[in-house]
Scaffold this motif. Structure first.
Motif, PDB file in Angstrom:
ATOM      1  N   TRP A   1      22.315   2.384  -2.069  1.00  0.00           N
ATOM      2  CA  TRP A   1      21.230   2.117  -1.126  1.00  0.00           C
ATOM      3  C   TRP A   1      20.169   3.214  -1.181  1.00  0.00           C
ATOM      4  N   LEU A   2      20.585   4.468  -1.340  1.00  0.00           N
ATOM      5  CA  LEU A   2      19.613   5.540  -1.528  1.00  0.00           C
ATOM      6  C   LEU A   2      18.764   5.281  -2.764  1.00  0.00           C
ATOM      7  N   ALA A   3      19.430   4.841  -3.841  1.00  0.00           N
ATOM      8  CA  ALA A   3      18.734   4.582  -5.099  1.00  0.00           C
ATOM      9  C   ALA A   3      17.748   3.431  -4.977  1.00  0.00           C
ATOM     10  N   LEU A   4      18.015   2.472  -4.100  1.00  0.00           N
ATOM     11  CA  LEU A   4      17.126   1.322  -3.920  1.00  0.00           C
ATOM     12  C   LEU A   4      16.023   1.624  -2.906  1.00  0.00           C
ATOM     13  N   ALA A   5      16.331   2.383  -1.864  1.00  0.00           N
ATOM     14  CA  ALA A   5      15.342   2.664  -0.823  1.00  0.00           C
ATOM     15  C   ALA A   5      14.207   3.540  -1.335  1.00  0.00           C
ATOM     16  N   ALA A   6      14.496   4.475  -2.246  1.00  0.00           N
ATOM     17  CA  ALA A   6      13.462   5.398  -2.725  1.00  0.00           C
ATOM     18  C   ALA A   6      12.347   4.681  -3.493  1.00  0.00           C
ATOM     19  N   PRO A   7      12.646   3.894  -4.546  1.00  0.00           N
ATOM     20  CA  PRO A   7      11.546   3.201  -5.233  1.00  0.00           C
ATOM     21  C   PRO A   7      10.876   2.139  -4.370  1.00  0.00           C
ATOM     22  N   TRP A   8      11.627   1.547  -3.438  1.00  0.00           N
ATOM     23  CA  TRP A   8      11.018   0.577  -2.520  1.00  0.00           C
ATOM     24  C   TRP A   8       9.983   1.272  -1.636  1.00  0.00           C
ATOM     25  N   ALA A   9      10.319   2.446  -1.109  1.00  0.00           N
ATOM     26  CA  ALA A   9       9.366   3.191  -0.281  1.00  0.00           C
ATOM     27  C   ALA A   9       8.134   3.576  -1.089  1.00  0.00           C
ATOM     28  N   LEU A  10       8.347   4.006  -2.336  1.00  0.00           N
ATOM     29  CA  LEU A  10       7.222   4.367  -3.199  1.00  0.00           C
ATOM     30  C   LEU A  10       6.328   3.155  -3.460  1.00  0.00           C
ATOM     31  N   ALA A  11       6.934   2.008  -3.714  1.00  0.00           N
ATOM     32  CA  ALA A  11       6.157   0.788  -3.970  1.00  0.00           C
ATOM     33  C   ALA A  11       5.315   0.415  -2.758  1.00  0.00           C
ATOM     34  N   LYS A  12       5.878   0.549  -1.569  1.00  0.00           N
ATOM     35  CA  LYS A  12       5.126   0.220  -0.358  1.00  0.00           C
ATOM     36  C   LYS A  12       3.968   1.194  -0.147  1.00  0.00           C
ATOM     37  N   ALA A  13       4.200   2.475  -0.434  1.00  0.00           N
ATOM     38  CA  ALA A  13       3.134   3.464  -0.282  1.00  0.00           C
ATOM     39  C   ALA A  13       1.991   3.182  -1.250  1.00  0.00           C
ATOM     40  N   ARG A  14       2.340   2.833  -2.481  1.00  0.00           N
ATOM     41  CA  ARG A  14       1.304   2.537  -3.470  1.00  0.00           C
ATOM     42  C   ARG A  14       0.541   1.266  -3.120  1.00  0.00           C
ATOM     43  N   ALA A  15       1.266   0.229  -2.711  1.00  0.00           N
ATOM     44  CA  ALA A  15       0.615  -1.040  -2.396  1.00  0.00           C
ATOM     45  C   ALA A  15      -0.362  -0.885  -1.230  1.00  0.00           C
ATOM     46  N   ALA A  16       0.018  -0.069  -0.242  1.00  0.00           N
ATOM     47  CA  ALA A  16      -0.831   0.123   0.939  1.00  0.00           C
ATOM     48  C   ALA A  16      -1.821   1.271   0.770  1.00  0.00           C
ATOM     49  N   ARG A  17      -1.731   1.975  -0.385  1.00  0.00           N
ATOM     50  CA  ARG A  17      -2.553   3.172  -0.605  1.00  0.00           C
ATOM     51  C   ARG A  17      -2.424   4.128   0.578  1.00  0.00           C
ATOM     52  N   ASP A  18      -1.152   4.315   0.964  1.00  0.00           N
ATOM     53  CA  ASP A  18      -0.840   5.099   2.158  1.00  0.00           C
ATOM     54  C   ASP A  18      -0.728   6.579   1.791  1.00  0.00           C
ATOM     55  N   ALA A  19      -1.490   7.412   2.461  1.00  0.00           N
ATOM     56  CA  ALA A  19      -1.485   8.851   2.168  1.00  0.00           C
ATOM     57  C   ALA A  19      -0.306   9.579   2.803  1.00  0.00           C
ATOM     58  N   TRP A  20       0.475   8.891   3.641  1.00  0.00           N
ATOM     59  CA  TRP A  20       1.528   9.605   4.372  1.00  0.00           C
ATOM     60  C   TRP A  20       2.664  10.070   3.477  1.00  0.00           C
ATOM     61  N   LEU A  21       2.916   9.375   2.394  1.00  0.00           N
ATOM     62  CA  LEU A  21       3.941   9.857   1.463  1.00  0.00           C
ATOM     63  C   LEU A  21       3.504  11.183   0.842  1.00  0.00           C
ATOM     64  N   ALA A  22       2.253  11.253   0.422  1.00  0.00           N
ATOM     65  CA  ALA A  22       1.730  12.510  -0.133  1.00  0.00           C
ATOM     66  C   ALA A  22       1.756  13.618   0.917  1.00  0.00           C
ATOM     67  N   ARG A  23       1.487  13.276   2.167  1.00  0.00           N
ATOM     68  CA  ARG A  23       1.502  14.282   3.232  1.00  0.00           C
ATOM     69  C   ARG A  23       2.920  14.801   3.472  1.00  0.00           C
ATOM     70  N   LEU A  24       3.899  13.914   3.418  1.00  0.00           N
ATOM     71  CA  LEU A  24       5.291  14.355   3.572  1.00  0.00           C
ATOM     72  C   LEU A  24       5.705  15.253   2.410  1.00  0.00           C
ATOM     73  N   ILE A  25       5.248  14.917   1.207  1.00  0.00           N
ATOM     74  CA  ILE A  25       5.533  15.776   0.054  1.00  0.00           C
ATOM     75  C   ILE A  25       4.871  17.136   0.241  1.00  0.00           C
ATOM     76  N   ALA A  26       3.663  17.152   0.810  1.00  0.00           N
ATOM     77  CA  ALA A  26       2.976  18.416   1.074  1.00  0.00           C
ATOM     78  C   ALA A  26       3.757  19.265   2.079  1.00  0.00           C
ATOM     79  N   VAL A  27       4.314  18.620   3.101  1.00  0.00           N
ATOM     80  CA  VAL A  27       5.147  19.343   4.071  1.00  0.00           C
ATOM     81  C   VAL A  27       6.360  19.953   3.369  1.00  0.00           C
TER      82      VAL A  27
END
Length: 515
Positions: free
Chosen positions: A429-455
């Protein structure tokens, strides 16, 4: 399919040649006479490769799937067998590493399993016995069968490593089919590679522990639940039943939690979001499962929480100094957060320890810190999911993962071994949730993933400075709580700045529409 048909014969020839080649290489590192070690290793590996080829063809026969399965199998074979030869020479001077084992638990349990070959009674009687290193007997029985059946002349722990590598690889075609049933081949490919090569999955999957068996069986159960409506249901029911029985035999507590999670998942994905009939029964089932899980968690935590906190304090002098004299609630909270950050990448890089274990620590820490931002982003990804059915099923997965990671950290505190070991119980489930979250961030052009990485980068930079100044006096070191204040302040600036930026964009769009 009849064995003497051409595809099966081809599978058998490939398996025999591959098994002989791998067995010849492995026998050089396996105890006992080379000839005996070769035939035993070749037999076990040939059977394993034959089953894996059949499972690969059943899974679809894609080249990408073949590469994943080969990587999962061979990496664990090479690392598990190679480390057993390296540790006695270059590891720490203790009983388990002198014997070639990565972990004390594996050493003690496997030694007991080797002793069972001399037991004149049935190995299944072990299931009703109590052992110091295996409460349930399942792994002892499996290891005892191997030693008694094909290796009575010499203790060959590497055979259990081979068997564990086989189970991990066997889970991949099932996980692949489950992922494709939920999403698409691109998502299945990304999840499969994480499952195959996640560092802690390799570390624990290359030893004589329960993890490789549990993970492979969980993947089979996951497929049976996801693919329930796409074929003969008796086959899915059989697969789920065998997976459940195997997990319960090997680790009943982890199995109960995994099976309850799969049961809730089954109800969610096979119930229409608009279906109202019997919905009260479904919610009652979820509530019951939740209460059962809470009860199990409480018993599990109550038995060992105080002891694990004591170990965390004993193993780290600076942790003891920081929480000494603080209220119990503060201590529990601190140890839990400390556990969430383990294994700590800056500490792994700076620690002047044994080169083998330093390398292992850096690789596994890097794996966790690469995965963590996607896990943190996953609740936001739920808001980006447009499809209601997708959002419902991923809600179960995300909540399960977040709660389980938190409980693992509370249960094992700052321990660098038990904490991540519990954490990967839901590795598929960890292996599936990670690329799914990335796909959603890319599709929505969501900056919050990049902000969490910055944190995370802010956190790592400060702690890298702290650990290097601690071990080598290279830089000026901030007091610990001052450093924490800086991390919180800068992280808060990133988060608040992101909220302000998003609000500015939202107001601008509203203003344009009003015109």
């Amino acid at each position: 399919m009849h064995f003497f048909q051409k595809p099966m014969m081809k599978n058998a020839v490939i398996a025999l040649v591959s098994g002989a080649g791998l067995g010849a290489a492995a026998a050089a590192f396996v105890p006992g006479a080379y000839a005996s070690s070769f035939w035993i290793s070749a037999l076990l590996l040939s059977v394993s490769v034959f089953i894996l080829i059949c499972a690969w063809r059943w899974g679809g026969g894609q080249k990408g799937l073949a590469a994943m399965m080969a990587a999962a199998f061979l990496v664990r074979l090479v690392f598990g067998i190679g480390i057993s030869a390296v540790l006695p020479v270059y590891g720490y001077d203790n009983d388990e590493q002198n014997a070639g084992y990565l972990f004390t638990d594996a050493y003690r349990r496997d030694d007991e399993a080797w002793g069972l070959r001399l037991n004149p009674g049935s190995l299944w009687e072990v299931m009703r016995s109590e052992f110091d290193t295996d409460q349930y007997g399942g792994l002892l029985v499996l290891s005892g069968i191997v030693y008694r059946g094909i290796s009575p002349d010499a203790h060959r722990p590497q055979l259990i490593v081979m068997l564990g590598a086989f189970f991990i690889a066997l889970g991949l075609p099932f996980f692949w089919r489950a992922s494709r049933a939920l999403f698409d081949e691109k998502m299945a490919r990304a999840a499969g590679w994480i499952y195959a090569l996640y560092p802690d999955g390799i570390l624990y999957g290359s030893s004589q522990l329960r993890e490789p068996f549990m993970l492979g069986l969980f993947a089979i159960g996951f497929w049976a639940v996801c693919d329930w409506k796409n074929g003969a249901r008796w086959k899915r029911l059989l697969g789920f039943g065998l997976a459940a029985a195997g997990m319960l035999l090997i680790s009943s507590r982890i199995a109960v939690m995994a099976l309850l999670a799969l049961a809730v998942w089954f109800w969610v994905i096979h119930t229409s979001p608009r279906q109202k009939k019997l919905s009260w029964l479904g919610y009652a089932a979820i509530a019951g499962a939740g209460l059962a899980l809470a009860g199990i968690f409480w018993v599990w935590l109550r038995e060992s929480l105080s002891w694990d906190m004591t170990l965390a304090v004993q193993n780290s002098g600076w942790v003891a100094k920081l929480i000494e004299g603080r209220p119990r609630v503060f201590q529990m909270g601190f140890i839990t957060i400390y556990g969430l950050l383990r294994p700590l990448l800056p500490a792994a890089i700076a620690d002047p320890s044994n080169p083998i274990w330093k390398t292992i620590a850096i690789v596994r820490s890097a794996g966790w810190y690469a995965l963590a931002p996607f896990l943190l982003y996953s609740p936001l990804a739920l808001l980006r999911a447009q499809d209601r059915a997708e959002r419902r099923r991923m809600l179960v997965m995300v909540i399960t993962l977040l709660v389980w990671v938190l409980i693992s950290s509370l249960r094992a505190g700052g321990d660098d071994w038990d904490n991540p070991r519990y954490r990967i119980a839901f590795l598929p489930w960890l292996a599936l949730a990670a690329p799914w979250a990335l796909a959603k961030a890319r599709a929505a052009r969501d900056a919050w993933l990049a902000r969490l990485i910055a944190v995370e980068v802010v956190f790592l930079l400060f702690f890298t400075n702290w650990y290097f100044s601690r071990y080598f006096n290279w830089f000026g070191r901030l007091p610990f709580w001052t450093m924490v204040a800086w991390i919180v302040a800068l992280s808060g600036l990133i988060v608040v700045g992101g909220l302000v930026w998003d609000a500015r964009g939202w107001l601008a769009r509203k203003f344009q529409k009003s015109k």
